[in-house]
Design a protein around this motif. Structure first.
Motif, PDB file in Angstrom:
ATOM      1  N   SER A   1       0.923  -1.344   0.075  1.00 27.00           N
ATOM      2  CA  SER A   1      -0.031   0.038   0.258  1.00 27.00           C
ATOM      3  C   SER A   1       0.896   1.193   0.071  1.00 27.00           C
ATOM      4  O   SER A   1       1.460   1.481   0.939  1.00 27.00           O
ATOM      5  CB  SER A   1      -0.755   0.004   1.253  1.00 27.00           C
ATOM      6  OG  SER A   1      -1.723   0.927   1.013  1.00 27.00           O
TER       7      SER A   1
ATOM      8  N   GLN B   1      -1.729  -1.197  -3.844  1.00 28.32           N
ATOM      9  CA  GLN B   1      -2.737  -0.375  -3.552  1.00 28.32           C
ATOM     10  C   GLN B   1      -2.009   1.090  -3.708  1.00 28.32           C
ATOM     11  O   GLN B   1      -0.944   1.174  -3.075  1.00 28.32           O
ATOM     12  CB  GLN B   1      -3.543  -0.251  -2.420  1.00 28.32           C
ATOM     13  CG  GLN B   1      -4.680  -1.296  -2.517  1.00 28.32           C
ATOM     14  CD  GLN B   1      -5.795  -1.304  -3.539  1.00 28.32           C
ATOM     15  OE1 GLN B   1      -6.122  -0.060  -3.784  1.00 28.32           O
ATOM     16  NE2 GLN B   1      -6.041  -2.347  -4.250  1.00 28.32           N
TER      17      GLN B   1
ATOM     18  N   VAL C   1      -2.238   4.927  -3.419  1.00 26.97           N
ATOM     19  CA  VAL C   1      -3.104   6.249  -2.760  1.00 26.97           C
ATOM     20  C   VAL C   1      -2.348   7.632  -3.291  1.00 26.97           C
ATOM     21  O   VAL C   1      -1.190   7.810  -2.785  1.00 26.97           O
ATOM     22  CB  VAL C   1      -3.222   6.073  -1.439  1.00 26.97           C
ATOM     23  CG1 VAL C   1      -4.146   7.219  -0.990  1.00 26.97           C
ATOM     24  CG2 VAL C   1      -3.895   4.748  -1.081  1.00 26.97           C
TER      25      VAL C   1
ATOM     26  N   HIS D   1      -5.786   3.118   4.497  1.00 26.32           N
ATOM     27  CA  HIS D   1      -5.210   2.492   3.844  1.00 26.32           C
ATOM     28  C   HIS D   1      -4.155   1.615   3.967  1.00 26.32           C
ATOM     29  O   HIS D   1      -3.269   0.942   3.319  1.00 26.32           O
ATOM     30  CB  HIS D   1      -4.736   3.493   2.501  1.00 26.32           C
ATOM     31  CG  HIS D   1      -6.003   4.397   1.730  1.00 26.32           C
ATOM     32  ND1 HIS D   1      -6.760   3.636   1.021  1.00 26.32           N
ATOM     33  CD2 HIS D   1      -6.327   5.466   2.016  1.00 26.32           C
ATOM     34  CE1 HIS D   1      -7.778   4.474   0.534  1.00 26.32           C
ATOM     35  NE2 HIS D   1      -7.642   5.520   1.247  1.00 26.32           N
TER      36      HIS D   1
END
Ligand code: NAD
Ligand code: DAU
Length: 351
Positions: free
Chosen positions: A5, A31, A33, A76
């Motif tokens: 992440s 992931q 962000v 997150h």
């Protein structure tokens, strides 16, 4: 490294958008962000092609906003940061240094404080600070910046980036925060705000406006295609050694005036104008205050240790860049007209 992440700050900007696209498309199990304040330089149009991907999230936020960063780290489960958010334009730093000190220095410290707070142990964590070769100062005719060149920043922009580099190293030394830093030369390519030399001059040539060359035009910069910078960041993120610094450069030095003449030649050809017509737009203007003479990068550490080299030469990169700006007139109009703010509200405010 098994990082999953990743918080990319400044991902809506010029270089950040290329890094976000690369990571979202290449690493479907990560992931990503994208955390960006969307200043004049941040533009979500740069990322329309990845906006709906399941491994991509956009958060509008300021790196000075500790509370929002706390929420994002928590929600997150961020385990790595690639930090690109910054005020990036030297001329603006001369007229408004405080914005640079706030975002580049205080913002970087705030981000590291949040990372420290949330990362209970540092196993598998990484704080990657994307920085500039301008921290090393200015070169004469000879020599190159290496990773051991002493810092000698000369503009408010470069001083703010040097301060943030020092803070990043200090957090590594003092708290063991796992960090890596890269210092890169001048980038060019798609999505660059038309205040920087290459996109500004492409725009002006198209509009038949004058080309303001600072001083004698004899300053030298080392130019790197932005997609190659994004690739280097990928390589350093995955294989760089914690605590190390890597210089990134194009081995591609150009005197401003020579580069500008080359650009004029390409533009004449692409726009079907008579040879020599764009060069007539060149206007020598008052020099930038404290204008650094020459930057040149020795990127041999990155080549020898991690095997990275630029993938294309300048002729190819410049032509691709000119083509992109000519094919994306709407982008150029939007970022220069304020229409972008309207676009942002329609696209994202109600999500
Ligand atoms: P840019 O100006 O195009 O983009 C900066 C991005 O950061 C924008 O999207 C902006 O909205 C965002 N941002 C600014 N302040 C913020 C804040 N307080 N909080 C959250 N987001 C904020 O910059 P760029 O040219 O893409 O540069 C990116 C990074 O790379 C910078 O750190 C810069 O110092 C470094 N760098 C740039 C170059 C270059 O040639 N452009 C070369 C070497 C290093
Ligand atoms: O070296 C890396 C740095 O390169 C980055 O850290 C900065 O974020 C990035 O903006 C860039 O800084 P420069 O000041 O070198 O880039 P800029 O495009 O502003 O200018 C390039 C050269 O062209 C510089 O010598 C100044 C000159 N110039 C620039 C402009 C905008 C002109 O002669 N006329 C202009 O109108």
């Amino acid at each position: 490294m098994s990082t999953k992440s990743i918080l990319i700050t400044g991902g809506a900007g010029f270089i950040g958008s290329h890094v976000v696209r690369l990571f979202v498309n290449k690493y479907s199990d990560y992931q990503i962000v994208n955390y960006d304040k969307l200043t004049y330089a941040g533009n979500l149009e740069n990322l329309v092609d990845v906006a709906d991907k399941s491994n991509y999230t956009f958060v509008k936020g300021d790196i000075l906003d500790e509370q929002l960063l706390d929420e994002v780290f928590e929600k997150h489960e961020i385990d790595a940061v690639i930090h690109l958010a910054a005020e990036s334009h030297v001329d603006r730093s001369i007229t408004n240094p405080n914005a640079f000190i706030e975002t580049n220095v205080m913002g970087t410290a705030t981000l590291m404080n949040v990372a420290r707070k949330h990362w209970k142990d540092f196993n598998g964590k990484l704080f990657y600070h994307v920085s500039t070769d301008e921290v090393y100062g200015s070169l004469g005719k000879e020599g190159y910046f290496t990773e051991t060149t002493p810092y000698d920043p000369r503009s408010p922009y470069s001083a703010s980036k040097a301060s943030s580099d020092h803070l990043v190293r200090a957090y590594h030394h003092t708290y063991d925060l796992p960090v890596v830093i890269s210092n890169c030369s001048n980038n060019y390519g798609a999505n660059q705000f038309p205040e920087k030399l290459i996109p500004l001059f492409i725009h002006n040539i198209k509009e038949n406006k004058s080309l303001p060359v600072y001083g004698k035009g004899d300053n030298v910069r080392d130019w790197l295609w932005v997609n190659d910078h994004a690739d280097a960041i990928d390589v350093i993120f995955h294989s760089g050694k914690v605590g190390e610094t890597y210089n990134i450069g194009g081995n591609n030095e150009w005197q401003n005036i020579e580069l500008i003449k080359k650009l004029c030649e390409i533009m004449d050809e692409k726009l079907g104008r008579a040879a020599g017509s764009s060069e007539k737009l060149i206007t020598y203007v008052k020099d930038r205050q404290g204008h650094d003479k020459r930057y040149a990068i020795d990127a041999s550490k990155l080549k020898n240790d991690l095997g990275w080299e630029p993938s294309i030469d300048f002729a190819e990169g410049l032509e691709k860049t000119v083509d992109w700006y000519l094919q994306n007139e709407a982008w150029l109009k939007n970022v220069t007209s304020g229409a972008y703010q309207k676009y942002y509200q329609e696209q994202y405010q109600n999500r």
